[in-house]
Design a protein around this motif. Structure first.
Motif, short mmCIF file in Angstrom:
data_model
loop_
_atom_site.label_atom_id
_atom_site.label_comp_id
_atom_site.label_asym_id
_atom_site.label_seq_id
_atom_site.Cartn_x
_atom_site.Cartn_y
_atom_site.Cartn_z
N UNK A 1 34.19 35.49 31.02
CA UNK A 1 34.20 34.41 32.03
C UNK A 1 34.42 34.99 33.41
N UNK A 2 33.57 34.59 34.37
CA UNK A 2 33.67 35.15 35.70
C UNK A 2 35.01 34.82 36.32
N UNK A 3 35.64 35.83 36.96
CA UNK A 3 36.93 35.61 37.61
C UNK A 3 38.11 35.88 36.70
N UNK A 4 37.88 35.94 35.39
CA UNK A 4 38.99 36.07 34.46
C UNK A 4 39.59 37.47 34.48
N UNK A 5 38.85 38.46 34.97
CA UNK A 5 39.32 39.84 34.93
C UNK A 5 39.94 40.29 36.24
N UNK A 6 40.29 39.34 37.09
CA UNK A 6 40.82 39.70 38.40
C UNK A 6 42.18 40.39 38.30
N UNK A 7 42.90 40.13 37.23
CA UNK A 7 44.18 40.79 37.03
C UNK A 7 45.30 40.11 37.78
N UNK A 208 31.08 34.84 45.79
CA UNK A 208 32.39 35.37 45.42
C UNK A 208 33.45 34.36 45.83
N UNK A 209 34.29 33.97 44.90
CA UNK A 209 35.36 33.01 45.18
C UNK A 209 36.66 33.77 45.42
N UNK A 210 37.20 33.64 46.62
CA UNK A 210 38.40 34.37 47.01
C UNK A 210 39.54 33.39 47.20
N UNK A 211 40.62 33.59 46.45
CA UNK A 211 41.78 32.69 46.51
C UNK A 211 42.71 33.09 47.64
N UNK A 212 43.10 32.10 48.44
CA UNK A 212 44.07 32.30 49.52
C UNK A 212 45.41 31.73 49.07
N UNK A 222 45.71 27.58 41.19
CA UNK A 222 44.62 28.28 41.86
C UNK A 222 44.03 29.36 40.95
N UNK A 223 44.90 30.14 40.31
CA UNK A 223 44.43 31.21 39.44
C UNK A 223 43.69 30.66 38.23
N UNK A 224 44.09 29.49 37.76
CA UNK A 224 43.43 28.89 36.60
C UNK A 224 41.97 28.55 36.88
N UNK A 227 39.38 32.65 40.30
CA UNK A 227 38.84 33.36 41.48
C UNK A 227 38.43 34.79 41.14
N UNK A 228 37.46 35.30 41.90
CA UNK A 228 37.02 36.68 41.73
C UNK A 228 37.98 37.66 42.39
N UNK A 229 38.57 37.22 43.50
CA UNK A 229 39.49 38.06 44.28
C UNK A 229 40.68 37.19 44.66
#
Length: 264
Positions: A1-7, A208-212, A222-224, A227-229
């Motif tokens: 799933x995209x974004x799931x590997x952001x860590x 690319x979805x970047x979480x602020x 937000x993390x749920x 986000x990609x970054x």
């Protein structure tokens, strides 16, 4: 799933280089290919938490005779105001909007704040050569009022307000409309926002979805959204862009073009 590997998100004191180092190779390559960066407004560029919650605290008792915790009041911020009010009471949504806006306009200038370093970050992103855009579910009137308070209007090539689309975040239409007007491609664009609605809209648009995470929403919500970054502070944004462009010093791209603070 995209974004799931952001860590796990790096701490606020981490540098942009640290954030970049933690990303999957595919995400780093997409960052290196960016030429367009879109931003949400409330909770990302400006701090309107107190303004929003104060307006809700005034409106709901006045119209509905109820009080709710702040976390409930702001949980749908990022959606158009009418939609938020329809969740509270579909039959009185129009009256709720009227009373809310009456209070919001009255106290707007005294309660809105710029996030420290936000304008400098925007300016540095532009000067690095990226096209910039604003994508908000807020009305044109109040968004421009806030932008002009902090001289932010010249820092965006395009602005998409609530009135500009028929569908709104978390639907991708506003993000795609910004890209259409700015002649941007999703694969070379990013959208930065503080709410789950921003992340969902960005992902659906193919950017690319970047979480602020400096905004008002709980981190886990937000993390749920996947986000990609993930950025902890606004200061990490220009550092991330500098690290990205440094990694492609021999490639052509935004780093080779200088942009000033002018808005078309």
């Amino acid at each position: 799933m995209r974004g799931a590997s952001v860590g796990a998100p790096r701490p606020e004191t981490a540098s942009g280089a640290d954030v970049l180092a933690d990303l999957p190779e595919k995400t780093r390559r997409r960052l290196e290919a960016l030429d367009t960066v879109l931003f949400d407004f409330d909770g990302t560029v400006v701090n309107t938490v107190e303004l929003i919650t104060a307006s809700f605290r005034y409106t709901l008792p006045k119209v509905l005779g109820i009080t709710l915790p702040d976390e409930v009041l702001i949980q749908n911020v990022g959606m158009p105001l009418l939609q938020q009010m329809q969740i509270f009471d579909p039959e009185k949504a129009d009256e709720l909007v009227r009373v809310y806006r009456e209070h919001n306009r009255r106290y707007h200038d005294s309660l809105i704040e710029e996030f420290p370093g936000a304008r400098e970050a925007l300016l540095e992103v532009r000067q690095a050569g990226y096209k910039t855009g604003l994508v908000t579910s807020k009305s044109r009137e109040l968004t421009l009022r806030g932008m002009r308070l902090f001289d932010l209007e010249p820092l965006f090539d395009v602005c998409i307000f609530c009135e500009d689309t028929t569908k709104h975040k978390p639907n991708p239409e506003p993000v795609l409309e910004a890209l259409r007007r700015i002649e941007g491609e999703p694969r070379r664009s990013a959208f930065i926002g503080d709410s789950p609605h921003d992340i969902t809209a960005g992902r659906a648009a193919g950017v690319l979805a970047i979480a602020a995470l400096w905004g008002p929403f709980p981190r886990q919500r937000v993390l749920a959204a996947g986000p990609d970054v993930v950025l902890q502070s606004v200061g990490q944004l220009p550092e991330l862009m500098r690290s990205t462009t440094a990694g492609r010093a021999n490639a052509s791209g935004p780093a080779s073009r200088q942009r000033g603070p002018s808005r078309s």
